[in-house]
Design an enzyme around this catalytic site. Structure first.
Site, PDB file in Angstrom:
ATOM      1  N   ASP A  35     -75.085   8.683   1.346  1.00 56.30           N
ATOM      2  CA  ASP A  35     -74.238   9.121   0.181  1.00 56.30           C
ATOM      3  C   ASP A  35     -73.127   8.123  -0.274  1.00 56.30           C
ATOM      4  OD1 ASP A  35     -74.978  11.893  -0.050  1.00 56.30           O
ATOM      5  OD2 ASP A  35     -73.467  12.499   1.282  1.00 56.30           O
ATOM      6  N   LYS A  57     -73.493  10.667  -4.959  1.00 54.73           N
ATOM      7  CA  LYS A  57     -73.167  11.498  -6.253  1.00 54.73           C
ATOM      8  C   LYS A  57     -71.675  11.227  -6.382  1.00 54.73           C
ATOM      9  CE  LYS A  57     -75.974  15.269  -4.682  1.00 54.73           C
ATOM     10  NZ  LYS A  57     -76.017  16.627  -4.149  1.00 54.73           N
ATOM     11  N   MET A 172     -61.937  17.331  -3.135  1.00 56.06           N
ATOM     12  CA  MET A 172     -62.627  17.345  -4.266  1.00 56.06           C
ATOM     13  C   MET A 172     -62.087  17.775  -5.586  1.00 56.06           C
ATOM     14  SD  MET A 172     -66.740  17.863  -2.853  1.00 56.06           S
ATOM     15  CE  MET A 172     -66.555  19.450  -2.505  1.00 56.06           C
TER      16      MET A 172
END
Length: 508
Positions: A35, A57, A172
């Site tokens: 990741d 991502k 996030m």
């Protein structure tokens, strides 16, 4: 035979927070699927031949859609490979590990979940903020700040969340702070509630902003905070004034470029990062076999018993010598009648790994001091084998020869500029990302300048830290002025001088 997929939590950012189980699985992985938030240094645990696939991502950009990542894991397992899916934080805390596990289950692929340390707890802890605290907070909630964009309305019950939990941790959510803070306040949470925004938590470049719920969105925008960041709301934020530790370390906020070879850089980086520095490894040199393909060294090994002294000027020379000795199917016993001299404690330590102890270590870790210390022990005519880099100063062999010794210089390696570094080095200097660059040998200096070529002017404004006077003299000869020169010519000595320099630099 079908392979197994391991969904491994990589931890919150500091690569050393990986679990032992995670390290064990990486060490036997055939394929690692990694990741964006998993530190690249974790990949060093995987075998060199292991396949490495990046599927990271970031906001607004996905290397692969989640469905394709699922299919990739299935396909690699069906090839019979051991697959480690390395995910930032914990696989099941907003990591979509559940979706990957479900896809593997439907496909009949065996899998295992290896929990990781979640950023929701670790990042506040590194900022000196406990998510619970006796008498202050007995509950906490972890909330996504970035819900599925396909949803028509929020699934979060803001009315209950705002006042029903003591501490709120949003992951996030930095891009959505105006929305998050507004929903909390309209749902009953006071605008004066202490809050903190922590960017790149647990990494050496961690940044923490202490504010209030009502001011958080404004402060994040004013200071240009971008993902990844944690947003924490609650009275526990007040604890930071007495529990802050990570950002209080003596080298916090300092970014240091490490120019040693890739193999050697990690020890210096680890020491400086323990003290709070952010280290970027930019190896300016790499080691290669000598130009004569070990011809002189092999000949000397063949006649090893004829030498009275064997001298090493670096740990690299020690390891290369014993590698060639093994090629002759010999070992340390071949040195039974030879006395050993080294420059420096690191070289002596390298020698000890082969079960040998140096007979002579000079008080100063430089060639002149070794010559001065050795000459009184020489008998005429002494025969000396000097194992060193191909390109080195001749002060040691010249002094020994003047004292009547017969000296054989046997190159064990040569240093070459590491061309792969240039594409990384130039942007770092253009962006003024480095505060300090360490120079641990003359070759790191000359190779640094060789890599920069006509861009050497980029070094203006970057301080140079030299491991000793010989390296500093090389800098001066090349028109560079070192900011500091270690008084003890070792990694520990260099580290101490960097600490002293930083302290003085801050006072100024």
């Amino acid at each position: 035979m079908t392979g197994t997929v391991y969904l491994v939590g990589a931890g919150p950012g500091d690569w050393r927070l990986l679990t032992l189980r995670g390290k064990e699985l990486l060490e036997r992985a055939d394929t690692v699927v990694t990741d964006h938030l998993a530190d690249d240094r974790l990949l060093a645990f995987a075998p060199p031949e292991a396949e490495r696939i990046y599927v990271g991502k970031t906001a607004g950009h996905h290397t692969l859609p989640q469905e394709e990542i699922n299919e990739l894991l299935i396909a690699k397992a069906r090839e019979g490979r051991t697959v480690v899916r390395l995910k930032g934080g914990d696989p099941f805390v907003f990591g979509r590990g559940g979706e990957e596990g479900a896809a593997l289950s439907r496909a009949g692929i065996p899998f295992e979940v290896v929990p990781g340390i979640s950023s929701a707890i670790a990042v506040p802890a590194y900022a000196g903020i406990p998510v619970t605290e006796r008498g202050m907070a007995s509950s906490f909630a972890v909330v996504t700040g970035h819900e599925d964009p396909q949803k028509k309305e929020s699934a979060i019950d803001w009315e209950k969340l705002a006042t029903g939990t003591d501490t709120l941790v949003f992951v996030m959510g930095v891009r959505n702070l105006p929305y998050i803070t507004a929903r909390l306040m309209t749902s009953g949470r006071s605008a004066e509630t202490p809050a903190a925004i922590i960017r790149w938590g647990t990494r050496s470049d961690q940044t923490t902003i202490v504010t209030t719920l009502g001011s958080a969105a404004y402060e994040a925008a004013r200071k240009g905070i971008t993902p990844p960041a944690i947003f924490i709301v609650g009275d526990v934020v007040r604890c930071r004034s007495r529990l802050s530790w990570f950002e209080n370390r003596p080298l916090s906020g300092l970014t240091i470029g490490i120019t040693r070879t890739r193999r050697q850089a990690s020890a210096l980086s680890a020491r400086l990062e323990e003290l709070g520095a952010s280290c970027i490894e930019i190896p300016t040199i790499r080691l290669d076999e000598p130009s004569d393909h070990y011809a002189v060294l092999d000949q000397a090994i063949y006649h090893l018993s004829s030498y009275n002294w064997l001298l090493f000027t670096s740990s690299n020379g020690v390891h290369r010598f014993f590698h060639r000795l093994c090629e002759f199917k010999e070992d340390s016993r071949s040195l039974g009648g030879i006395r050993l001299g080294v420059i420096g404690s690191a070289t002596a330590e390298a020698l000890s790994t082969y079960g040998l102890r140096a007979d002579l270590i000079p008080p100063e870790y430089r060639a002149e001091s070794l010559a001065d210390s050795l000459i009184p022990h020489l008998s005429r005519p002494s025969k000396i084998l000097l194992v060193r880099a191909e390109q080195a100063r001749n002060v040691l062999p010249d002094r020994l020869r003047s004292a009547g010794a017969r000296v054989t210089i046997a190159p064990a390696y040569r240093t070459l500029p590491d061309r792969e570094t240039r594409d990384r080095l130039i942007p770092l200097l253009e962006e003024h990302a480095l505060d300090l660059i360490t120079c641990t040998s003359s070759s790191t200096v000359t190779s640094l300048l060789d890599l920069l070529g006509d861009r050497r002017g980029l070094l203006e404004g970057v301080s140079l830290a030299c491991i000793g006077p010989v390296t500093a003299a090389t800098c001066t000869r090349e028109g560079l002025t070192p900011a500091l020169v270690a008084s003890t010519y070792t990694i520990e000595g260099l580290t101490q001088n960097i600490l002293d320099w930083r302290r003085t630099h801050h006072e100024i």
